[in-house]
Write a protein that holds these residues in place. Structure first.
Motif, PDB file in Angstrom:
ATOM      1  N   ALA A 163      -2.426 -20.180   4.823  1.00  0.00           N
ATOM      2  CA  ALA A 163      -1.917 -19.439   3.670  1.00  0.00           C
ATOM      3  C   ALA A 163      -2.915 -19.446   2.521  1.00  0.00           C
ATOM      4  CB  ALA A 163      -0.586 -20.034   3.213  1.00  0.00           C
ATOM      5  N   ALA A 164      -3.569 -20.590   2.319  1.00  0.00           N
ATOM      6  CA  ALA A 164      -4.560 -20.701   1.248  1.00  0.00           C
ATOM      7  C   ALA A 164      -5.718 -19.737   1.470  1.00  0.00           C
ATOM      8  CB  ALA A 164      -5.078 -22.133   1.167  1.00  0.00           C
ATOM      9  N   THR A 165      -6.160 -19.616   2.711  1.00  0.00           N
ATOM     10  CA  THR A 165      -7.275 -18.713   3.019  1.00  0.00           C
ATOM     11  C   THR A 165      -6.905 -17.271   2.706  1.00  0.00           C
ATOM     12  OG1 THR A 165      -8.096 -20.207   4.724  1.00  0.00           O
ATOM     13  CG2 THR A 165      -8.818 -17.919   4.841  1.00  0.00           C
ATOM     14  N   LYS A 166      -5.672 -16.889   3.024  1.00  0.00           N
ATOM     15  CA  LYS A 166      -5.229 -15.530   2.705  1.00  0.00           C
ATOM     16  C   LYS A 166      -5.235 -15.302   1.192  1.00  0.00           C
ATOM     17  CE  LYS A 166      -2.276 -14.669   6.722  1.00  0.00           C
ATOM     18  NZ  LYS A 166      -0.901 -14.336   7.176  1.00  0.00           N
ATOM     19  N   MET A 167      -4.818 -16.320   0.450  1.00  0.00           N
ATOM     20  CA  MET A 167      -4.784 -16.182  -1.006  1.00  0.00           C
ATOM     21  C   MET A 167      -6.191 -16.102  -1.591  1.00  0.00           C
ATOM     22  SD  MET A 167      -1.626 -18.788  -1.877  1.00  0.00           S
ATOM     23  CE  MET A 167      -1.592 -18.418  -3.632  1.00  0.00           C
ATOM     24  N   ILE A 168      -7.116 -16.861  -1.035  1.00  0.00           N
ATOM     25  CA  ILE A 168      -8.491 -16.858  -1.537  1.00  0.00           C
ATOM     26  C   ILE A 168      -9.162 -15.516  -1.283  1.00  0.00           C
ATOM     27  CG2 ILE A 168     -10.787 -17.859  -1.182  1.00  0.00           C
ATOM     28  CD1 ILE A 168      -9.356 -20.539  -0.641  1.00  0.00           C
ATOM     29  N   THR A 169      -8.924 -14.947  -0.109  1.00  0.00           N
ATOM     30  CA  THR A 169      -9.588 -13.695   0.261  1.00  0.00           C
ATOM     31  C   THR A 169      -8.871 -12.466  -0.272  1.00  0.00           C
ATOM     32  OG1 THR A 169      -8.404 -13.651   2.378  1.00  0.00           O
ATOM     33  CG2 THR A 169     -10.572 -14.699   2.356  1.00  0.00           C
ATOM     34  N   ALA A 170      -7.768 -12.664  -0.987  1.00  0.00           N
ATOM     35  CA  ALA A 170      -6.990 -11.524  -1.471  1.00  0.00           C
ATOM     36  C   ALA A 170      -7.690 -10.768  -2.603  1.00  0.00           C
ATOM     37  CB  ALA A 170      -5.617 -11.990  -1.953  1.00  0.00           C
ATOM     38  N   ASP A 171      -8.592 -11.411  -3.274  1.00  0.00           N
ATOM     39  CA  ASP A 171      -9.199 -10.835  -4.475  1.00  0.00           C
ATOM     40  C   ASP A 171     -10.414  -9.976  -4.111  1.00  0.00           C
ATOM     41  OD1 ASP A 171      -9.841 -10.296  -7.063  1.00  0.00           O
ATOM     42  OD2 ASP A 171     -10.765 -12.227  -7.466  1.00  0.00           O
TER      43      ASP A 171
END
Length: 304
Positions: free
Chosen positions: A160-168
């Protein structure tokens, strides 16, 4: 006192595990993470050399000698203040940015306010304002030690953290900002009565969805009450609270459809750009008899 990198790393993981057991809307979630972040940063600096964690004192070598494994026995050694540790990380840790320094320092300041004043510092801190930054900083601090974000957070949370990091990303930003602008203009072009009716209908939908897998939010385009839905990535063990079985699962928001203005966002990246990317917790409550009866309702096995 020990400034050993492995001991600091293990302790930081202990605090992050405590954090991940908390409801994402509970002030204890950022509190435990702030403690974990400090220890993770100290472990990162210690991995370069433990001497860097000693508070400098030109008149007394106690701290430095302790870091070198030669304690003097004259008083307790003193660690470098966390603000100094984060500043060292800015210079010594690849990928630890100026933005990371600011968010880490801000979390440390809130932790100090929580512990040393009458303020409940973390009670009004929305996860959308800091959690992605925490994950990004933690990645850099783990990597410099030869670890991964998965090592630090575990498989579920790190995914989940990786998805949040790459969202930007720039493409997502442009698409979402245009959608917010267009739907806001279209909604404001309607009559007051029509806007009011649409907003009331959307609020009713949101209330219903709160009982059916949704999470109530304000639409970032028209400000009507609406809801997001998401995907579960962490299911907590059932607990008994007030004679009920309570099951909590942590959700990553992935979709929004506002029935007032028609705005549709279809990925976590888009929701993050619209400031609705914060994780949330779904809570289900069951009568104990019904809960355990449902668990037992499955195929029977011949135990003979």
């Amino acid at each position: 006192m020990t400034w050993d990198k492995d001991a600091l790393w293990s302790k930081s993981k202990g605090y992050v595990e405590r954090a991940l057991q908390e409801d994402r809307n509970n002030e204890m979630f950022p509190f435990w993470l702030s403690l974990s972040l400090e220890l993770l940063a100290r472990a990162a600096v210690s991995s370069i050399h433990p001497l860097l964690l000693a508070e400098p004192n030109k008149d007394d070598p106690t701290n430095i000698l302790h870091a070198l494994g030669r304690p003097t026995g004259k008083g307790k050694p003193k660690s470098l203040a966390i603000s100094g540790v984060f500043k060292l990380c800015r210079h010594l840790v690849p990928g630890f940015t100026e933005e990371d320094l600011k968010i880490c320092t801000a979390l440390a300041d809130l932790r100090n306010e929580e512990l040393h004043s009458g303020a409940i510092a973390f009670a009004i801190l929305p996860t959308a304002s800091w959690l992605t930054h925490f994950y990004r900083a933690a990645t850099a601090l783990a990597n410099v030690q030869g670890h991964t974000l998965e090592d630090f957070l575990g498989d579920e949370e790190s995914a989940a953290a990786t998805k949040m990091i790459t969202a930007d990303t720039d493409a997502v930003k442009a698409k979402v900002q245009k959608a917010l602008h267009d739907h806001k203009r279209a909604f404001e072009a309607k009559s007051l009565d029509e806007r009011r009716g649409l907003a009331e209908a959307s609020a009713a939908d949101a209330e219903q969805m709160a009982w059916d897998g949704g999470h109530r939010v304000a639409c970032p385009s028209c400000d009507s009450k609406t809801y997001v839905t998401g995907e579960s990535f962490s299911l907590k063990a059932p607990v008994l609270e007030d004679d009920e079985i309570v099951v909590r699962e942590t959700m990553l928001p992935t979709a929004l459809e506002c029935h007032a203005c028609g705005l549709r966002l279809t990925s976590h990246a888009e929701l993050a750009e619209a400031t609705l990317g914060a994780q949330y917790t779904r809570t289900a409550r069951y009568d104990p008899l019904d809960f355990y009866a449902a668990e037992a309702d499955g195929p029977e096995y011949d135990n003979e």
